[in-house]
Design a protein around this motif. Sequence first.
Motif, PDB file in Angstrom:
ATOM      1  N   UNK A  25       0.835  -1.200   0.000  1.00  0.00           N
ATOM      2  CA  UNK A  25       0.000   0.000   0.000  1.00  0.00           C
ATOM      3  C   UNK A  25       0.869   1.249   0.000  1.00  0.00           C
ATOM      4  N   UNK A  26       1.951   1.221   0.778  1.00  0.00           N
ATOM      5  CA  UNK A  26       2.886   2.361   0.780  1.00  0.00           C
ATOM      6  C   UNK A  26       3.451   2.573  -0.610  1.00  0.00           C
ATOM      7  N   UNK A  27       3.818   1.471  -1.282  1.00  0.00           N
ATOM      8  CA  UNK A  27       4.383   1.574  -2.620  1.00  0.00           C
ATOM      9  C   UNK A  27       3.363   2.092  -3.621  1.00  0.00           C
ATOM     10  N   UNK A  28       2.114   1.685  -3.489  1.00  0.00           N
ATOM     11  CA  UNK A  28       1.068   2.169  -4.389  1.00  0.00           C
ATOM     12  C   UNK A  28       0.859   3.667  -4.230  1.00  0.00           C
TER      13      UNK A  28
ATOM     14  N   UNK B  11      -8.570   8.785 -12.247  1.00  0.00           N
ATOM     15  CA  UNK B  11      -9.908   8.208 -12.311  1.00  0.00           C
ATOM     16  C   UNK B  11      -9.858   6.686 -12.252  1.00  0.00           C
ATOM     17  N   UNK B  12      -8.848   6.100 -12.883  1.00  0.00           N
ATOM     18  CA  UNK B  12      -8.680   4.642 -12.834  1.00  0.00           C
ATOM     19  C   UNK B  12      -8.340   4.181 -11.423  1.00  0.00           C
ATOM     20  N   UNK B  13      -7.479   4.943 -10.737  1.00  0.00           N
ATOM     21  CA  UNK B  13      -7.126   4.625  -9.354  1.00  0.00           C
ATOM     22  C   UNK B  13      -8.377   4.564  -8.474  1.00  0.00           C
ATOM     23  N   UNK B  14      -9.255   5.541  -8.615  1.00  0.00           N
ATOM     24  CA  UNK B  14     -10.478   5.579  -7.810  1.00  0.00           C
ATOM     25  C   UNK B  14     -11.387   4.411  -8.172  1.00  0.00           C
ATOM     26  N   UNK B  15     -11.510   4.138  -9.471  1.00  0.00           N
ATOM     27  CA  UNK B  15     -12.343   3.033  -9.921  1.00  0.00           C
ATOM     28  C   UNK B  15     -11.853   1.705  -9.368  1.00  0.00           C
ATOM     29  N   UNK B  16     -10.544   1.480  -9.412  1.00  0.00           N
ATOM     30  CA  UNK B  16      -9.986   0.233  -8.898  1.00  0.00           C
ATOM     31  C   UNK B  16     -10.177   0.107  -7.391  1.00  0.00           C
ATOM     32  N   UNK B  17     -10.105   1.226  -6.697  1.00  0.00           N
ATOM     33  CA  UNK B  17     -10.327   1.196  -5.250  1.00  0.00           C
ATOM     34  C   UNK B  17     -11.780   0.855  -4.934  1.00  0.00           C
ATOM     35  N   UNK B  18     -12.711   1.417  -5.683  1.00  0.00           N
ATOM     36  CA  UNK B  18     -14.124   1.091  -5.465  1.00  0.00           C
ATOM     37  C   UNK B  18     -14.382  -0.400  -5.701  1.00  0.00           C
ATOM     38  N   UNK B  19     -13.780  -0.944  -6.740  1.00  0.00           N
ATOM     39  CA  UNK B  19     -13.959  -2.364  -7.045  1.00  0.00           C
ATOM     40  C   UNK B  19     -13.402  -3.248  -5.922  1.00  0.00           C
TER      41      UNK B  19
ATOM     42  N   UNK C 126      -7.506   1.192   9.498  1.00  0.00           N
ATOM     43  CA  UNK C 126      -7.646   0.156  10.517  1.00  0.00           C
ATOM     44  C   UNK C 126      -7.300  -1.217   9.953  1.00  0.00           C
ATOM     45  N   UNK C 127      -7.284  -1.357   8.611  1.00  0.00           N
ATOM     46  CA  UNK C 127      -6.914  -2.648   8.030  1.00  0.00           C
ATOM     47  C   UNK C 127      -5.735  -2.506   7.064  1.00  0.00           C
ATOM     48  N   UNK C 128      -4.650  -1.875   7.604  1.00  0.00           N
ATOM     49  CA  UNK C 128      -3.325  -1.910   6.982  1.00  0.00           C
ATOM     50  C   UNK C 128      -3.183  -0.991   5.772  1.00  0.00           C
ATOM     51  N   UNK C 129      -4.092  -0.021   5.663  1.00  0.00           N
ATOM     52  CA  UNK C 129      -4.048   0.919   4.557  1.00  0.00           C
ATOM     53  C   UNK C 129      -3.912   2.350   5.015  1.00  0.00           C
ATOM     54  N   UNK C 130      -4.173   3.295   4.130  1.00  0.00           N
ATOM     55  CA  UNK C 130      -4.025   4.729   4.414  1.00  0.00           C
ATOM     56  C   UNK C 130      -5.221   5.299   5.170  1.00  0.00           C
TER      57      UNK C 130
ATOM     58  N   UNK D 261      -5.627   1.678  -1.187  1.00  0.00           N
ATOM     59  CA  UNK D 261      -6.688   0.819  -0.655  1.00  0.00           C
ATOM     60  C   UNK D 261      -6.675  -0.592  -1.250  1.00  0.00           C
ATOM     61  N   UNK D 262      -6.575  -0.760  -2.580  1.00  0.00           N
ATOM     62  CA  UNK D 262      -6.599  -2.137  -3.112  1.00  0.00           C
ATOM     63  C   UNK D 262      -5.504  -3.027  -2.537  1.00  0.00           C
ATOM     64  N   UNK D 263      -4.321  -2.483  -2.343  1.00  0.00           N
ATOM     65  CA  UNK D 263      -3.230  -3.282  -1.789  1.00  0.00           C
ATOM     66  C   UNK D 263      -3.517  -3.708  -0.355  1.00  0.00           C
ATOM     67  N   UNK D 264      -4.164  -2.832   0.413  1.00  0.00           N
ATOM     68  CA  UNK D 264      -4.517  -3.186   1.783  1.00  0.00           C
ATOM     69  C   UNK D 264      -5.513  -4.339   1.798  1.00  0.00           C
TER      70      UNK D 264
END
Length: 410
Positions: free
Chosen positions: A44-47, A70-78, A229-233, A277-280
């Motif tokens: 997540x830090x690297x992302x 916009x792609x970053x946000x879309x991937x996080x929502x998914x 709370x689950x290892x993300x930002x 978020x996706x990495x977390x």
Amino acid sequence: MKTAKSNYPITKVREQFPALKRTYKDKTVAYFDGPGGSQVVGTAIQAITNYMEKGGANLHGAFPSSWETEKVISEARLAVADFLNVQANEVAFGANMTTLTIAIANALGKNFKAGDEVVVTEMDHRANIDPWIMMAEDRGLTVRWIKVDAETKTLDLTQLDELINEKTKIVAIGMASNAIGTVVDLKPFAERAKKVGALLVADAVHAAPHLPIDRDEMQVDILLCSAYKFFGPHIGIVAIKEELFKHLQPYKLTTSPDYYPDKLETGTQNHEGIAGIPSAIEFFAQFGEGETRRERILNGIEEVEKHENALANRLREGLSAIEGVTVTQAGANVPKTPTVAFQVSNIKPGDICKTLAEEHSIFVAAGHFYASTLGDVLSVNDSGGWVRAGLAPYNTEEEVERLIAAIKNL
């Protein structure tokens, strides 16, 4: 009782968290402050770093860095959709859960009138209490409280039908106590709320790192959690049922989007944080098996839970055996997160935390942890609250024994 699997890859897990390399007073730090905010997984830090190094941008631009955002946000929502079993277009981001809840409460309040009612609990973090109370005060609503049974450390359901009635518009319940770890069965609240036509709002901030979550199976209308709370930002997350989200009218600028989920995301979002978020979420999936990411997440959470619960059981057992230590917990038949709250006779919780840090390089926190009403009910606020130790996937048996030994030394 679940026990840790002998093949749990603790070394591999710890290698993924850069913060675990930290030392203090010439000792490797043992982090037990996860309930207040976990350490961040390296991917997540690297992302986050990758996003910032490539060049950030705002949305709707005619250039690559804007499209990439916009792609970053879309991937996080998914990713969140798979984590909570919701639709991606039902997911919105914000500064934190508290800020999102205040915005949602104010938006929903437009539809309520004097004489309507909201229901909150004595167990919850104030972030799932005060936004509803403030909205109720502004709109002339009545606030009703579901009490905590001080003996069982669980919610008292004996007056549920009276508290949640035909006048009720909102029922706000936490999935698990961030202070003492009690896991709340949402089923009776959901069934009663649906019977009277009320909305169920669930605070999953403390539950998300430890429990599998299925918003629709739980019959929840609005579910909130936080990636930190689950290892993300530090990002707040909400998943609102589509039909409700469509008609929600949050306070916003006239020029900002009218469509969901964007209409709840006031101002420019923390795009670099969202990128993490996706990495977390993938952190859980790496432990699991299955054809879909959702299946791998659920299986992964189950594997992590076995490790965490085994450590938590050992910590509760070890602390309870020490003279002068009182562990605040529900009975053995009540599910709990791996969060252990305790007090030591004649020593202030804050002083215990200082001693653990300075003499043992163990990081724990003290206080009521914003569950202040619960602290009042259980009569701990006047003495400084609890010492709270939370177990995470990266904690070890050695760290637990180290903490137990340090409390014995007190």
